[in-house]
Design a protein around this motif. Structure first.
Motif, PDB file in Angstrom:
ATOM      1  N   PRO A 197     -35.823 -26.791  -5.065  1.00 11.87           N
ATOM      2  CA  PRO A 197     -37.030 -26.728  -4.196  1.00 11.87           C
ATOM      3  C   PRO A 197     -36.954 -26.399  -2.562  1.00 11.87           C
ATOM      4  O   PRO A 197     -35.765 -26.955  -2.094  1.00 11.87           O
ATOM      5  CB  PRO A 197     -37.675 -28.134  -4.202  1.00 11.87           C
ATOM      6  CG  PRO A 197     -36.505 -29.025  -4.928  1.00 11.87           C
ATOM      7  CD  PRO A 197     -35.612 -28.302  -5.348  1.00 11.87           C
ATOM      8  N   HIS A 198     -37.394 -25.319  -2.186  1.00 11.30           N
ATOM      9  CA  HIS A 198     -37.268 -24.909  -0.906  1.00 11.30           C
ATOM     10  C   HIS A 198     -38.534 -24.436  -0.422  1.00 11.30           C
ATOM     11  O   HIS A 198     -39.485 -24.018  -1.274  1.00 11.30           O
ATOM     12  CB  HIS A 198     -36.150 -23.927  -0.887  1.00 11.30           C
ATOM     13  CG  HIS A 198     -36.439 -22.777  -1.776  1.00 11.30           C
ATOM     14  ND1 HIS A 198     -36.261 -22.752  -3.158  1.00 11.30           N
ATOM     15  CD2 HIS A 198     -36.602 -21.385  -1.338  1.00 11.30           C
ATOM     16  CE1 HIS A 198     -36.599 -21.505  -3.535  1.00 11.30           C
ATOM     17  NE2 HIS A 198     -36.808 -20.643  -2.571  1.00 11.30           N
ATOM     18  N   LEU A 199     -38.642 -24.175   0.918  1.00  6.46           N
ATOM     19  CA  LEU A 199     -40.058 -23.767   1.710  1.00  6.46           C
ATOM     20  C   LEU A 199     -39.347 -22.742   2.771  1.00  6.46           C
ATOM     21  O   LEU A 199     -38.436 -23.109   3.696  1.00  6.46           O
ATOM     22  CB  LEU A 199     -40.700 -24.840   2.134  1.00  6.46           C
ATOM     23  CG  LEU A 199     -41.926 -24.324   3.014  1.00  6.46           C
ATOM     24  CD1 LEU A 199     -43.020 -23.922   2.192  1.00  6.46           C
ATOM     25  CD2 LEU A 199     -42.404 -25.589   3.882  1.00  6.46           C
ATOM     26  N   ALA A 232     -43.995 -24.278  -1.324  1.00  2.00           N
ATOM     27  CA  ALA A 232     -42.733 -24.376  -1.697  1.00  2.00           C
ATOM     28  C   ALA A 232     -42.532 -23.441  -2.784  1.00  2.00           C
ATOM     29  O   ALA A 232     -43.335 -23.291  -3.899  1.00  2.00           O
ATOM     30  CB  ALA A 232     -42.324 -25.695  -1.710  1.00  2.00           C
ATOM     31  N   THR A 234     -41.836 -31.102  -5.872  1.00  2.00           N
ATOM     32  CA  THR A 234     -40.986 -32.375  -5.412  1.00  2.00           C
ATOM     33  C   THR A 234     -41.732 -33.006  -4.169  1.00  2.00           C
ATOM     34  O   THR A 234     -42.923 -32.453  -3.537  1.00  2.00           O
ATOM     35  CB  THR A 234     -39.541 -31.720  -4.790  1.00  2.00           C
ATOM     36  OG1 THR A 234     -38.906 -32.857  -4.147  1.00  2.00           O
ATOM     37  CG2 THR A 234     -40.013 -30.674  -3.470  1.00  2.00           C
ATOM     38  N   LEU A 262     -40.110 -33.957  -1.407  1.00  2.38           N
ATOM     39  CA  LEU A 262     -39.331 -33.972  -0.160  1.00  2.38           C
ATOM     40  C   LEU A 262     -40.223 -33.344   0.867  1.00  2.38           C
ATOM     41  O   LEU A 262     -41.182 -32.665   0.814  1.00  2.38           O
ATOM     42  CB  LEU A 262     -38.294 -32.757  -0.639  1.00  2.38           C
ATOM     43  CG  LEU A 262     -37.293 -33.257  -1.675  1.00  2.38           C
ATOM     44  CD1 LEU A 262     -36.366 -31.538  -1.844  1.00  2.38           C
ATOM     45  CD2 LEU A 262     -36.269 -34.241  -1.266  1.00  2.38           C
ATOM     46  N   LYS A 274     -41.231 -31.604   4.297  1.00  2.79           N
ATOM     47  CA  LYS A 274     -41.068 -29.984   4.792  1.00  2.79           C
ATOM     48  C   LYS A 274     -39.981 -29.606   5.362  1.00  2.79           C
ATOM     49  O   LYS A 274     -39.428 -28.513   5.083  1.00  2.79           O
ATOM     50  CB  LYS A 274     -42.543 -29.675   5.511  1.00  2.79           C
ATOM     51  CG  LYS A 274     -42.557 -28.326   6.073  1.00  2.79           C
ATOM     52  CD  LYS A 274     -43.749 -28.131   6.831  1.00  2.79           C
ATOM     53  CE  LYS A 274     -43.802 -26.528   7.193  1.00  2.79           C
ATOM     54  NZ  LYS A 274     -45.040 -26.416   8.123  1.00  2.79           N
ATOM     55  N   THR A 304     -37.023 -31.167   5.071  1.00  5.01           N
ATOM     56  CA  THR A 304     -35.813 -30.845   4.099  1.00  5.01           C
ATOM     57  C   THR A 304     -35.955 -29.535   3.225  1.00  5.01           C
ATOM     58  O   THR A 304     -34.678 -28.968   3.011  1.00  5.01           O
ATOM     59  CB  THR A 304     -35.962 -32.142   3.318  1.00  5.01           C
ATOM     60  OG1 THR A 304     -35.775 -33.461   3.925  1.00  5.01           O
ATOM     61  CG2 THR A 304     -34.845 -32.324   2.272  1.00  5.01           C
ATOM     62  N   MET A 305     -37.121 -29.161   2.923  1.00  2.00           N
ATOM     63  CA  MET A 305     -37.166 -28.000   2.007  1.00  2.00           C
ATOM     64  C   MET A 305     -36.815 -26.576   2.865  1.00  2.00           C
ATOM     65  O   MET A 305     -36.347 -25.762   2.355  1.00  2.00           O
ATOM     66  CB  MET A 305     -38.502 -27.742   1.479  1.00  2.00           C
ATOM     67  CG  MET A 305     -38.552 -29.147   0.437  1.00  2.00           C
ATOM     68  SD  MET A 305     -40.152 -28.579  -0.823  1.00  2.00           S
ATOM     69  CE  MET A 305     -41.560 -29.081   0.445  1.00  2.00           C
ATOM     70  N   LEU A 327     -33.039 -26.541   2.958  1.00  2.00           N
ATOM     71  CA  LEU A 327     -32.721 -26.176   1.509  1.00  2.00           C
ATOM     72  C   LEU A 327     -32.912 -24.732   1.424  1.00  2.00           C
ATOM     73  O   LEU A 327     -31.955 -23.962   0.752  1.00  2.00           O
ATOM     74  CB  LEU A 327     -33.544 -26.797   0.517  1.00  2.00           C
ATOM     75  CG  LEU A 327     -32.861 -28.294   0.493  1.00  2.00           C
ATOM     76  CD1 LEU A 327     -33.988 -28.970  -0.768  1.00  2.00           C
ATOM     77  CD2 LEU A 327     -31.697 -28.450  -0.237  1.00  2.00           C
ATOM     78  N   ALA A 328     -33.892 -23.851   2.120  1.00  2.00           N
ATOM     79  CA  ALA A 328     -33.895 -22.656   1.955  1.00  2.00           C
ATOM     80  C   ALA A 328     -32.960 -21.833   2.449  1.00  2.00           C
ATOM     81  O   ALA A 328     -32.480 -20.929   1.926  1.00  2.00           O
ATOM     82  CB  ALA A 328     -35.492 -22.259   2.219  1.00  2.00           C
TER      83      ALA A 328
END
Length: 258
Positions: A90-92, A99, A104, A106, A108, A110-111, A114-115
């Motif tokens: 999961p990523h944004l 996302a 998820t 999680l 914003k 955090t995502m 992650l992106a």
């Protein structure tokens, strides 16, 4: 010692970029963000060609006319790997409202991290494989060439760190926390590179394929995300100019230092 420095240079680029949050107010101007995205794209494409794909084919010259096979297979596997990561993590992306990946709870922020972390995985692998190439018996990779790759990735990591930390600050996140998020998004690079170095003796037989794998993963990031973001809306020509500048700088670094 040289290897350790080389592995940490890209992370330093991310940290310096994230540090912009202490000196700048608000978000980056739209035209500047597009220029930086284009620049990062140019660096990554040039690094994929000169620092990864060409050495991969040089290492396979014993195959004669089929020397392209390890590079072609590794490149396609790198594309497939990032495609899979896009689906399962999961990523944004910055500026996006929705996302990607599985649902998820999680946060914003955090995502967002992650992106960028997904982008940094292939870059860390690329640096690690390049330095592993120095330790191999192939003799195609040189310390200067590996350092050129590290410096090139560090240059394109600088805007990545800023693009993470400054918008987070604009959303109300404190400066130290925004800096920490931006910096941590790049920590995966030296980790991935160090693990690759530790496995150097085991991966030597498939080193050409791994070089191409890293190239494929980086090209996926460029085509799937960086170039579309740089060309979206106004100032798309600035993104194109940024691409050209980044490509030429990385090409010069690799040829001059390699």
């Amino acid at each position: 010692m040289n290897t350790l420095i080389g592995l940490m240079i890209p992370f330093l680029g991310t940290a310096l970029g994230a540090g912009c949050v202490f000196f700048m107010r608000g978000q980056l101007k739209a035209w500047l963000q597009k220029a930086l995205l284009g620049f990062a794209s140019g660096v990554m494409v040039a690094a994929s060609v000169w620092s990864l794909l060409i050495p991969a084919m040089d290492m396979s010259d014993g195959l004669g006319r089929m020397a392209f096979l390890p590079a072609a297979a590794g490149f396609l596997l790198g594309i497939a790997f990032l495609l899979l990561m896009d689906k399962i993590v999961p990523h944004l992306h910055m500026g996006a409202q929705k996302a990607e990946g599985p649902k998820t709870s999680l946060k914003k922020t955090t995502m967002l991290v992650l992106a960028v972390t997904l982008h940094n995985i292939p870059e860390g692998m690329a640096v690690g494989v390049a330095f592993a190439g120095i330790l191999s018996s192939h003799g195609v990779m040189t310390l200067a060439g590996a350092m050129a790759l590290s410096i090139g990735i560090a240059i394109q990591n600088f805007p990545e760190g800023a693009i993470i930390s400054l918008p987070l600050r604009g959303e109300g996140v404190g400066r130290p926390k925004a800096f920490l998020y931006g910096m941590l998004s790049g920590i995966v690079e030296p980790v991935a590179a160090f693990v690759t170095i530790l496995l150097a003796s085991a991966i030597e037989p498939v080193l050409p394929g791994l070089l191409a794998f890293a190239a494929g993963a980086m090209i996926y990031v460029v085509v799937e995300e960086l170039i579309p973001e740089a060309n979206e809306g106004e100032h798309s020509n600035i993104g194109t100019i940024g691409f050209a500048v980044g490509f030429v700088i990385m090409m010069i670094l690799d040829v001059a230092l390699g």
